[in-house]
Design a protein around this motif. Structure first.
Motif, PDB file in Angstrom:
ATOM      1  N   LEU A 168      -7.345  11.076  -1.028  1.00  0.00           N
ATOM      2  CA  LEU A 168      -8.147   9.933  -1.700  1.00  0.00           C
ATOM      3  C   LEU A 168      -8.648  10.448  -3.322  1.00  0.00           C
ATOM      4  CD1 LEU A 168      -9.985   7.523  -1.964  1.00  0.00           C
ATOM      5  CD2 LEU A 168     -11.571   8.679  -0.505  1.00  0.00           C
ATOM      6  N   TYR A 169      -8.832  11.886  -3.270  1.00  0.00           N
ATOM      7  CA  TYR A 169      -9.198  12.150  -4.898  1.00  0.00           C
ATOM      8  C   TYR A 169      -8.216  12.025  -5.596  1.00  0.00           C
ATOM      9  CZ  TYR A 169     -10.296  15.926  -8.165  1.00  0.00           C
ATOM     10  OH  TYR A 169     -10.421  16.374  -9.370  1.00  0.00           O
ATOM     11  N   LEU A 170      -7.093  12.461  -5.301  1.00  0.00           N
ATOM     12  CA  LEU A 170      -6.004  12.199  -6.224  1.00  0.00           C
ATOM     13  C   LEU A 170      -5.730  10.715  -6.583  1.00  0.00           C
ATOM     14  CD1 LEU A 170      -3.161  14.861  -5.234  1.00  0.00           C
ATOM     15  CD2 LEU A 170      -4.662  14.968  -7.271  1.00  0.00           C
ATOM     16  N   ALA A 171      -5.830   9.578  -5.604  1.00  0.00           N
ATOM     17  CA  ALA A 171      -5.498   8.348  -5.797  1.00  0.00           C
ATOM     18  C   ALA A 171      -6.473   7.796  -6.806  1.00  0.00           C
ATOM     19  CB  ALA A 171      -5.486   7.419  -4.479  1.00  0.00           C
ATOM     20  N   LEU A 172      -7.840   8.549  -6.728  1.00  0.00           N
ATOM     21  CA  LEU A 172      -8.916   7.746  -7.458  1.00  0.00           C
ATOM     22  C   LEU A 172      -8.781   8.199  -8.999  1.00  0.00           C
ATOM     23  CD1 LEU A 172     -11.821   8.136  -4.947  1.00  0.00           C
ATOM     24  CD2 LEU A 172     -10.747   5.851  -5.599  1.00  0.00           C
ATOM     25  N   ARG A 173      -8.295   9.641  -9.014  1.00  0.00           N
ATOM     26  CA  ARG A 173      -7.878  10.214 -10.268  1.00  0.00           C
ATOM     27  C   ARG A 173      -6.715   9.507 -10.994  1.00  0.00           C
ATOM     28  NH1 ARG A 173      -5.579  15.000 -11.772  1.00  0.00           N
ATOM     29  NH2 ARG A 173      -6.840  15.721 -13.603  1.00  0.00           N
ATOM     30  N   GLY A 174      -5.980   8.898 -10.119  1.00  0.00           N
ATOM     31  CA  GLY A 174      -4.790   8.329 -10.648  1.00  0.00           C
ATOM     32  C   GLY A 174      -5.053   6.543 -11.047  1.00  0.00           C
ATOM     33  N   GLY A 175      -6.478   6.153 -10.953  1.00  0.00           N
ATOM     34  CA  GLY A 175      -6.804   4.907 -11.203  1.00  0.00           C
ATOM     35  C   GLY A 175      -6.751   3.867 -10.188  1.00  0.00           C
ATOM     36  N   VAL A 176      -6.559   4.183  -9.148  1.00  0.00           N
ATOM     37  CA  VAL A 176      -6.420   3.253  -8.000  1.00  0.00           C
ATOM     38  C   VAL A 176      -7.992   3.047  -7.541  1.00  0.00           C
ATOM     39  CG1 VAL A 176      -5.484   2.778  -5.603  1.00  0.00           C
ATOM     40  CG2 VAL A 176      -4.323   4.373  -6.847  1.00  0.00           C
ATOM     41  N   PRO A 177      -8.298   1.650  -7.747  1.00  0.00           N
ATOM     42  CA  PRO A 177      -9.664   1.220  -7.479  1.00  0.00           C
ATOM     43  C   PRO A 177      -9.866   1.542  -6.035  1.00  0.00           C
ATOM     44  CG  PRO A 177      -8.378  -0.413  -8.277  1.00  0.00           C
ATOM     45  CD  PRO A 177      -7.240   0.235  -8.150  1.00  0.00           C
ATOM     46  N   PRO A 178     -11.088   2.176  -5.837  1.00  0.00           N
ATOM     47  CA  PRO A 178     -11.266   2.628  -4.327  1.00  0.00           C
ATOM     48  C   PRO A 178     -11.433   1.466  -3.343  1.00  0.00           C
ATOM     49  CG  PRO A 178     -13.336   2.611  -5.861  1.00  0.00           C
ATOM     50  CD  PRO A 178     -12.247   2.370  -6.736  1.00  0.00           C
ATOM     51  N   GLU A 179     -11.534   0.318  -3.721  1.00  0.00           N
ATOM     52  CA  GLU A 179     -11.505  -0.800  -2.688  1.00  0.00           C
ATOM     53  C   GLU A 179     -10.236  -0.987  -2.449  1.00  0.00           C
ATOM     54  OE1 GLU A 179     -12.818  -1.146  -5.705  1.00  0.00           O
ATOM     55  OE2 GLU A 179     -11.993  -2.759  -6.777  1.00  0.00           O
ATOM     56  N   ARG A 180      -9.133  -0.444  -3.043  1.00  0.00           N
ATOM     57  CA  ARG A 180      -7.824  -0.862  -2.827  1.00  0.00           C
ATOM     58  C   ARG A 180      -7.292   0.432  -1.904  1.00  0.00           C
ATOM     59  NH1 ARG A 180      -4.589  -4.804  -6.451  1.00  0.00           N
ATOM     60  NH2 ARG A 180      -3.375  -4.794  -4.430  1.00  0.00           N
ATOM     61  N   VAL A 206       0.798  -1.239   0.064  1.00  0.00           N
ATOM     62  CA  VAL A 206      -0.015   0.180  -0.136  1.00  0.00           C
ATOM     63  C   VAL A 206       0.620   1.189   0.036  1.00  0.00           C
ATOM     64  CG1 VAL A 206      -2.030   1.008   1.187  1.00  0.00           C
ATOM     65  CG2 VAL A 206      -1.614  -1.311   1.347  1.00  0.00           C
ATOM     66  N   TYR A 207       0.836   2.113  -0.908  1.00  0.00           N
ATOM     67  CA  TYR A 207       1.872   3.065  -1.212  1.00  0.00           C
ATOM     68  C   TYR A 207       1.037   4.242  -0.311  1.00  0.00           C
ATOM     69  CZ  TYR A 207       3.367   7.409  -3.265  1.00  0.00           C
ATOM     70  OH  TYR A 207       4.156   8.764  -3.556  1.00  0.00           O
ATOM     71  N   ALA A 208       1.870   4.959   0.493  1.00  0.00           N
ATOM     72  CA  ALA A 208       1.923   5.786   1.559  1.00  0.00           C
ATOM     73  C   ALA A 208       1.894   6.909   0.844  1.00  0.00           C
ATOM     74  CB  ALA A 208       2.779   6.058   2.770  1.00  0.00           C
ATOM     75  N   SER A 209       0.669   7.631   0.131  1.00  0.00           N
ATOM     76  CA  SER A 209       0.636   8.569  -0.812  1.00  0.00           C
ATOM     77  C   SER A 209       1.010   9.937  -0.189  1.00  0.00           C
ATOM     78  CB  SER A 209      -0.537   8.675  -1.614  1.00  0.00           C
ATOM     79  OG  SER A 209      -1.498   9.093  -0.661  1.00  0.00           O
ATOM     80  N   GLU A 223     -14.914  14.298   4.813  1.00  0.00           N
ATOM     81  CA  GLU A 223     -13.948  13.421   4.459  1.00  0.00           C
ATOM     82  C   GLU A 223     -14.723  11.800   4.275  1.00  0.00           C
ATOM     83  OE1 GLU A 223      -9.898  15.158   4.931  1.00  0.00           O
ATOM     84  OE2 GLU A 223     -10.535  14.894   6.623  1.00  0.00           O
ATOM     85  N   LEU A 224     -15.044  11.677   5.512  1.00  0.00           N
ATOM     86  CA  LEU A 224     -15.664  10.079   5.686  1.00  0.00           C
ATOM     87  C   LEU A 224     -16.757   9.712   4.699  1.00  0.00           C
ATOM     88  CD1 LEU A 224     -15.236   9.995   9.486  1.00  0.00           C
ATOM     89  CD2 LEU A 224     -13.928   8.882   7.921  1.00  0.00           C
ATOM     90  N   ARG A 225     -17.625  10.699   4.708  1.00  0.00           N
ATOM     91  CA  ARG A 225     -18.708  10.641   3.913  1.00  0.00           C
ATOM     92  C   ARG A 225     -18.203  10.428   2.238  1.00  0.00           C
ATOM     93  NH1 ARG A 225     -23.660  11.656   6.384  1.00  0.00           N
ATOM     94  NH2 ARG A 225     -23.473  12.813   8.009  1.00  0.00           N
ATOM     95  N   PHE A 226     -17.318  11.375   1.970  1.00  0.00           N
ATOM     96  CA  PHE A 226     -16.881  11.456   0.594  1.00  0.00           C
ATOM     97  C   PHE A 226     -16.215   9.862   0.355  1.00  0.00           C
ATOM     98  CE2 PHE A 226     -12.680  12.127  -2.094  1.00  0.00           C
ATOM     99  CZ  PHE A 226     -13.360  12.242  -3.173  1.00  0.00           C
ATOM    100  N   ALA A 227     -15.515   9.440   1.384  1.00  0.00           N
ATOM    101  CA  ALA A 227     -14.659   8.295   1.014  1.00  0.00           C
ATOM    102  C   ALA A 227     -15.732   7.099   0.878  1.00  0.00           C
ATOM    103  CB  ALA A 227     -13.741   7.926   2.281  1.00  0.00           C
ATOM    104  N   GLY A 240      -9.143  13.723   2.441  1.00  0.00           N
ATOM    105  CA  GLY A 240     -10.072  13.527   1.191  1.00  0.00           C
ATOM    106  C   GLY A 240      -9.185  13.968  -0.019  1.00  0.00           C
ATOM    107  N   GLY A 241      -8.258  14.775   0.143  1.00  0.00           N
ATOM    108  CA  GLY A 241      -7.476  15.242  -1.120  1.00  0.00           C
ATOM    109  C   GLY A 241      -6.719  14.255  -1.570  1.00  0.00           C
TER     110      GLY A 241
END
Ligand code: LLP
Length: 416
Positions: free
Chosen positions: A105-117, A75-78, A129-133, A102-103
């Protein structure tokens, strides 16, 4: 010692990105690109990364686990370098993401990391942030406090979680980046764990997490995490955090990735899925910062100040942690002029490298500071209203801008 050539391989120490070399004219190449050319084309300061360095280290983690177990996740510590392009690169290698806001997470999803990962960390995640996640379908939330259990039971019943515990293991590193000791703002004390378990009603507890600190050279405390966590109950997942050191200076020799993985697994019970969260050790040595020397000031009998066009805004680590770095002139490695490399900010403490040796530095020279791939871009600021530097990825002689330099207009973008 100006004019070193390619033959002098030792000139480019292990602190520089994998594959770096001194080219024909004794000029540094990163990812096959001549950095003096890069400075000309893209300007300075600039963060320059060798993509292949990140890929090589990602594969070293994956291969070291794969050789020993099927039950693992890297798991990459982003926080080390949260950037769309690096998420893309790492996702392609099968690496998941640790996000701490939240930020991120936003970038990770934008970079194509599947949310479940994605694993969501933090000692004080906001309700937004919790609601967004949860809306994004986050895999696991790493719950840090009693208040957060209550919050998540309310807004996300049934959510998969880990509990973060402070295992009481002290790592020998800078006190500002130590987190495993009992006196910490992070996580549950071991003694509080039974009470935490009592409070969990609908949440699906999948395992425990601990992160004992950063820039750790000694594998011993890292090895003990799995032992401590596995005594706290039987869980399918144990997340052992990050913390493996990197070399900032040539006298530093951190453990190999393979030995680190071996240590993490050595105390983990069979069948448990072991996670680790490397940040710095995936991206730290992959990046260098390019600057241009602007002024050289000699204080007779005292020292020579070499001022560059960046400083504490693009790398606050020397000021925050007393972090030490090397520096070289991009086209003349070595040299014997004792100098202090300082930034352009209005503070005397804006010192990047207190004691460097350079080959007779002059205005216009390109200066390189290696090992700035982690926690530099990530912690950059606009102090003195400077425009934050671009991020340039280099591979096989091709350079591409993955984050552009800020413009003056960017500085006023949020003015209302
Ligand atoms: N997992 C968790 C929960 C963390 O808090 C951290 C780092 C990591 C993993 C990754 O640690 P690494 O492998 O990069 O050591 N700004 C400081 C470092 C702060 C690290 C915070 N947490 C620095 O520049 O040294």
């Amino acid at each position: 010692m100006p004019g070193r050539t390619t033959e002098d391989a030792a000139a480019v120490s292990h602190v520089f990105p994998i594959g770096s070399r001194l080219g024909e004219a004794g000029r540094l190449e990163v990812g096959g690109c001549d950095v003096v050319e890069l400075a000309r084309e893209f300007g300075t300061p600039a963060y320059v990364y060798a993509e292949d360095d990140i890929r090589t280290r990602a594969r070293a983690f994956m291969d070291a686990f794969r050789a020993r177990t099927e039950h693992f996740e890297v798991v990459y510590a982003s926080k080390a370098f949260p950037c769309t392009a690096v998420f893309q690169l790492l996702a392609a290698e099968g690496i998941s993401a640790d996000v701490a806001s939240g930020g991120e997470l936003y970038l990770a999803l934008r970079g194509g990391v599947p949310p479940e990962r994605c694993y969501f960390h933090g000692n004080n995640k906001t309700e937004d942030e919790l609601r967004f996640a949860v809306e994004q379908g986050i895999g696991h939330i790493v719950v840090d406090s009693f208040d957060e259990i209550e919050r998540l039971e309310r807004i996300a019943p049934g959510q998969r979680i880990l509990l973060r515990v402070t295992p009481g293991i002290e790592a020998d590193t800078h006190e500002k980046i130590q987190t495993g000791q009992v006196d910490s703002k992070f996580g549950f004390q071991i003694d509080d764990l039974p009470r935490a378990l009592d409070r969990i009603k609908t949440l699906e507890l999948r395992g425990l997490h601990a992160h004992i600190g950063s820039q750790i050279f000694d594998l011993d405390p890292l090895e003990r995490i799995a032992a401590v966590l596995s005594e706290l109950g039987d869980y399918p997942l144990l997340n052992l955090g990050g913390g493996l050191a990197i070399a900032y200076t040539r006298d530093q020799h951190p453990p190999e990735i393979e030995d680190y993985v071996e240590a993490l697994l050595s105390q983990a019970p069979d069948g448990v899925t072991v996670l680790c969260e490397p940040g710095r050790s995936l991206v730290g040595n992959a990046g260098v910062t390019l600057y241009t020397v602007g002024t050289v000031k000699e204080v007779p009998g005292v020292r020579t100040y070499v001022a560059v066009d960046g400083g504490m805004s693009d790398n606050p680590r020397p000021m925050l942690y007393g972090a030490r770095y090397e520096a070289e002139l991009a086209d003349r490695f070595g040299g014997d002029t004792a100098c202090r490399i300082v930034g352009m900010h209005c503070e005397s403490g804006d010192i990047l490298v207190p004691e460097a040796r350079l080959a007779d530095p002059k205005p216009g020279d390109v200066l390189v500071i290696p090992a700035t791939g982690a926690y530099s871009h990530a912690m950059a600021s606009n102090y003195n209203a400077v425009r934050r530097p671009p991020v340039i990825f280099c591979s096989e002689g091709n350079a591409r801008v993955v984050v552009r330099r800020e413009t003056y207009e960017d500085l006023a973008l949020r003015d209302v």
